[in-house]
Design a protein around this motif. Structure first.
Motif, short mmCIF file in Angstrom:
data_model
loop_
_atom_site.label_atom_id
_atom_site.label_comp_id
_atom_site.label_asym_id
_atom_site.label_seq_id
_atom_site.Cartn_x
_atom_site.Cartn_y
_atom_site.Cartn_z
N SER A 179 100.13 57.06 105.06
CA SER A 179 101.55 57.36 105.26
C SER A 179 101.97 58.59 104.46
N VAL A 234 106.42 56.95 106.94
CA VAL A 234 106.74 55.77 107.75
C VAL A 234 107.94 56.07 108.65
N LYS A 280 99.66 49.62 109.56
CA LYS A 280 100.69 49.94 108.56
C LYS A 280 101.78 48.86 108.63
N LEU A 335 105.52 49.64 108.51
CA LEU A 335 106.18 50.25 109.66
C LEU A 335 106.99 49.25 110.47
#
Length: 450
Positions: free
Chosen positions: A261, A53, A128, A131
């Motif tokens: 990730s 990340v 994600k 993030l």
């Protein structure tokens, strides 16, 4: 001037390069060690998933900051070095003011835009949600990142190599490491991203203060520089920078879309390990770039070729042993980050081969851009980035992080081999040290075609 005098003068140029490179090299080694240590503590503190990340957020900010610089960093090196040598004192401050004014304006707009679009980027583009918060914090780093790099390159143009290296390569990883060690257990990834932002601001301020002190003697002259001239040079250089970012970062972005990730973290660790050897290239480039511009301006092609060949030999001798260790013992090296990172062994081998080609061809990209052939380099980068992007799409979708490493190595190899070829075509200079000298001392009346 006879041949003996020219050889003596050539040795003087190389000694200047070697002295500057030695200073930069020591600092770059230390900075590379700190950066490597930072990647280790991030990987161990956050695990492969958390590291992935962070590496993805960092890549996005680096890419946007590269666009925000408008190609001005390379313009600063070239214009400042040339104008100091030709005694056009007013143009030194003139080009600096134009560069900072426009890049700050653009970077502020980019920073606001990234902050605003962070939810869409995190959720819709990369899928994600983890993030979103780190990227929104990292968006604040764009302006200081742009300015610290501009100040470092301006100092490079003045041949303040140690100061330039400290600002560009040492302060940020050092302070970020301190933040991470102190707070990662309690605050996780937030400690790393806030550490990066804070260290970027500190590096920006220090770089600006050093520039103010170093440029004091130019302040008695009225700043002058035609912005059309500056943008004429910066436009192709911006294209070169962006396409270089595409080659190096598009695999990370595509991995962000298609991979977990955790795999991004493994690839990021392997990539940053292979890139450790690039500090040799950067150390030599930091002093050679203004020297290239200076010698070409004086039409000293013979001395220019000699410096290119000797600096390339220096880079090969320095980087090859490190790359050999990466290629022979990849699992052992990556295990430093944690057991899960050993899955990137093949990635490290492939990327190390690419770095070996990068170092072996020498400073060909800088040589073209510092001698007025930035448009040629622009075309080379365009072709290489298209190869890199298309191969990334094909290979990453099929082979994941291994495909990413192949695409980067392929594009990097094509870029450097083409640049080496065009250095010969445009300048009649051979950069590989074990090939016969292509120019002679009497050929100083040569003027490279643009």
């Amino acid at each position: 001037m006879n041949k003996v005098d020219k050889l003596s003068q050539d040795e003087g140029h190389f000694k200047e390069l070697l002295h500057g490179a030695a200073t930069a090299f020591i600092l770059k080694v230390f900075a590379a060690g700190i950066a490597f240590f930072l990647n280790i503590i991030i990987s161990r503190g956050l695990g492969a998933e958390g590291a992935g990340v962070y590496f993805l957020a960092l890549s996005i900010v680096i890419f946007i900051a590269a666009i925000g610089r408008l190609g001005m960093e390379l313009v600063l090196v070239r214009q400042i070095a040339e104008n100091v040598k030709s005694n056009n004192q007013g143009r030194v401050l003139g080009v600096y003011r134009i560069a900072t004014l426009y890049t700050v304006t653009i970077s502020i707009l980019f920073s606001i835009a990234l902050y605003y679009f962070t939810p869409w980027i995190s959720l819709s583009l990369f899928s994600k949600p983890e993030l979103e918060n780190p990227l929104s914090i990292m968006a604040l780093s764009i302006v200081p990142t742009v300015l610290l790099i501009l100040n470092a390159h301006a100092l490079q143009g003045l041949k303040k190599i140690a100061s330039s290296t400290i600002v560009s390569s040492l302060i940020v990883p050092l302070l970020t490491s301190i933040f991470t060690i102190a707070f990662v257990k309690e605050y996780g990834i937030d400690s790393v991203v806030w550490g990066f932002f804070t260290s970027s601001v500190v590096a920006m301020i220090i770089g600006w203060l050093i520039w103010i002190k170093s440029s004091k003697k130019f302040r008695k002259f009225k700043p002058e520089m035609n912005k059309e001239v500056v943008f004429k040079s910066s436009s192709p250089l911006l294209g070169i920078v962006i396409m270089n970012m595409i080659i190096n970062l598009s695999p990370m972005f595509l991995l962000g879309i298609w991979e977990s990730s955790e795999n991004i973290g493994i690839y990021g660790a392997a990539s940053r390990t292979a890139m450790l050897t690039s500090f040799v290239l950067m150390a030599v480039n930091s002093i050679s770039a203004p020297k290239f511009a200076e010698l070409y301006k004086m039409n000293k092609i013979y001395e220019l070729e000699n410096i290119c060949k000797k600096s390339t030999k220096l880079m090969i001798y320095t980087a090859s042993p490190v790359l050999a260790i990466f290629i022979i013992f990849p699992e052992l090296i990556l295990s430093i980050f944690g057991e899960e990172f050993k899955n990137g062994a093949i990635v490290l081998i492939i990327l190390s081969i690419g770095q070996l080609i990068n170092v072996s061809t020498g400073s060909v990209g800088y040589l073209l851009t510092m001698t007025g052939h930035e448009r040629t380099m622009h075309r080379i980068m365009l072709f290489s980035s298209l190869i890199g992007l298309s191969s990334s799409v094909i290979l990453i979708s099929q082979y994941g992080i291994i495909g990413a490493s192949i695409s980067v190595t392929l594009a990097l190899s094509v870029q450097n081999l083409l640049a080496m070829t065009f250095v010969w075509k445009k300048l009649k200079i051979i950069t590989f040290p074990w090939l016969e000298q292509s120019t002679k001392p009497c050929s100083n009346n040569f003027k490279g075609k643009k």
